[in-house]
Design a protein around this motif. Structure first.
Motif, short mmCIF file in Angstrom:
data_model
loop_
_atom_site.label_atom_id
_atom_site.label_comp_id
_atom_site.label_asym_id
_atom_site.label_seq_id
_atom_site.Cartn_x
_atom_site.Cartn_y
_atom_site.Cartn_z
N ARG A 212 1.83 3.84 -10.18
CA ARG A 212 0.78 4.33 -9.27
C ARG A 212 0.75 3.51 -8.00
N THR A 213 0.81 2.20 -8.15
CA THR A 213 0.72 1.32 -6.99
C THR A 213 1.92 1.50 -6.07
N LEU A 214 3.11 1.60 -6.67
CA LEU A 214 4.32 1.70 -5.85
C LEU A 214 4.33 2.99 -5.03
N ILE A 215 4.01 4.12 -5.66
CA ILE A 215 4.02 5.39 -4.94
C ILE A 215 2.97 5.37 -3.83
N ALA A 216 1.77 4.87 -4.14
CA ALA A 216 0.73 4.79 -3.11
C ALA A 216 1.13 3.84 -1.99
N ALA A 217 1.75 2.70 -2.34
CA ALA A 217 2.15 1.74 -1.32
C ALA A 217 3.24 2.31 -0.43
N LEU A 230 10.58 6.79 -3.23
CA LEU A 230 10.12 8.07 -3.75
C LEU A 230 8.79 8.49 -3.11
N GLY A 231 7.92 7.52 -2.88
CA GLY A 231 6.65 7.83 -2.23
C GLY A 231 6.86 8.35 -0.82
N MET A 252 9.66 14.01 -10.64
CA MET A 252 10.57 12.89 -10.86
C MET A 252 9.80 11.67 -11.39
N VAL A 253 8.62 11.41 -10.83
CA VAL A 253 7.78 10.31 -11.32
C VAL A 253 7.41 10.55 -12.78
#
Length: 281
Positions: A212-217, A230-231, A252-253
């Motif tokens: 969650r954090t990586l995609i949002a970041a 990916l984000g 994909m996530v």
């Protein structure tokens, strides 16, 4: 007459085998999971057909086509690889720090109070709230992403592991003391095996928080290292109104989450806590 009598048990045996086969399929966890996923895909397809607006809700088939096209002809595969590389770095670093903190807290009362206090302070703090500080301290790049990833994983994992250590039965602790185990040997031979269900729970929670954090970041940072993650793939296609590609990035996530959950964590559980009778299947 005799032939008919002989054929009857054979037919009955074949019918019983088929019933046992279908009964085994119904009890199979994999079959139930596939059934759940197929049902969700069907509902998705029906909802998209009813909505009749691919810009708002592309169908399941359209999304799968976009996913395949993104893997073959666009940068979806490289974006996924970039995100996974950063995710694994931050995740493993957080686990290492968590184990060190919890081990110190187990051995020392002051460290224990420090860990409890820090966990109470930082565990409720969203990692996204640290993005401005990360950008100020580390600039725009991989280090900033790893910083927020460590924050998102460290505290829930440390809390789950520390709770597991605290719940280790006294009989297990006495066995360790009788064998003269101390320090790292005591933690590795007694505490970690006894607290493994809680540790695995912390690993799962930490992995979900990390994703969650990586995609949002990445949605905020845009580019990690030298290429978008990916984000950023999702954000870029959202700006261009390619909704099917946005859903492809989300799928994909989800797929990676399913692979890690059922391919890694369930495998670890099967050979450890379930085999030892510490957790029901």
């Amino acid at each position: 007459m005799t032939d008919h009598i002989a054929e009857a048990p054979i037919a009955a045996t074949g019918s019983s085998a088929r019933r046992l086969h279908w009964s085994a399929l119904r009890r199979s966890a994999m079959v139930r999971r596939v059934l759940v996923l197929a049902t969700l895909a069907l509902l998705w397809q029906l909802a998209a057909t009813f909505t009749a607006s691919p810009l708002l809700l592309p169908s399941f088939t359209q999304t799968m086509t976009a996913l395949w096209d993104g893997l073959l002809h666009e940068n979806l595969a490289s974006a996924t690889a970039a995100s996974l590389g950063i995710l694994i770095k931050g995740y493993l670093l957080a686990l290492l720090l968590g184990l060190i903190f919890v081990s110190l807290a187990t051995a020392n009362a002051l460290c224990r109070e420090a860990l409890i206090t820090l966990t109470a302070m930082f565990n409720p703090l969203p990692a996204i709230a640290l993005l401005p500080l990360a950008m100020l301290w580390f600039g725009l790049g991989e280090t900033s992403l790893i910083f927020v990833l460590v924050h998102s994983v460290l505290w829930p994992f440390a809390l789950a592991t520390f709770t597991g250590f605290q719940s280790v039965p006294d009989t297990h602790r006495l066995v360790g003391r009788n064998y003269g185990l101390t320090g790292a040997r005591y933690v590795g031979s007694i505490l970690i095996p006894s607290a493994l269900p809680s540790i695995l729970s912390g690993l799962k929670i930490g992995w979900a928080f990390a994703w969650r954090t990586l995609i949002a970041a990445e949605l905020v940072f845009g580019v990690s290292a030298s290429q978008g993650g990916l984000g950023w793939f999702i954000f870029r296609n959202r700006n261009e109104l390619f909704t099917d590609k946005v859903f492809a990035g989300l799928i994909m996530v989800i797929l990676i989450g399913l692979i890690v959950e059922f391919g890694l964590f369930r495998a670890i559980e099967a050979v450890t806590v379930r085999r030892w009778g510490m957790q029901r299947g």
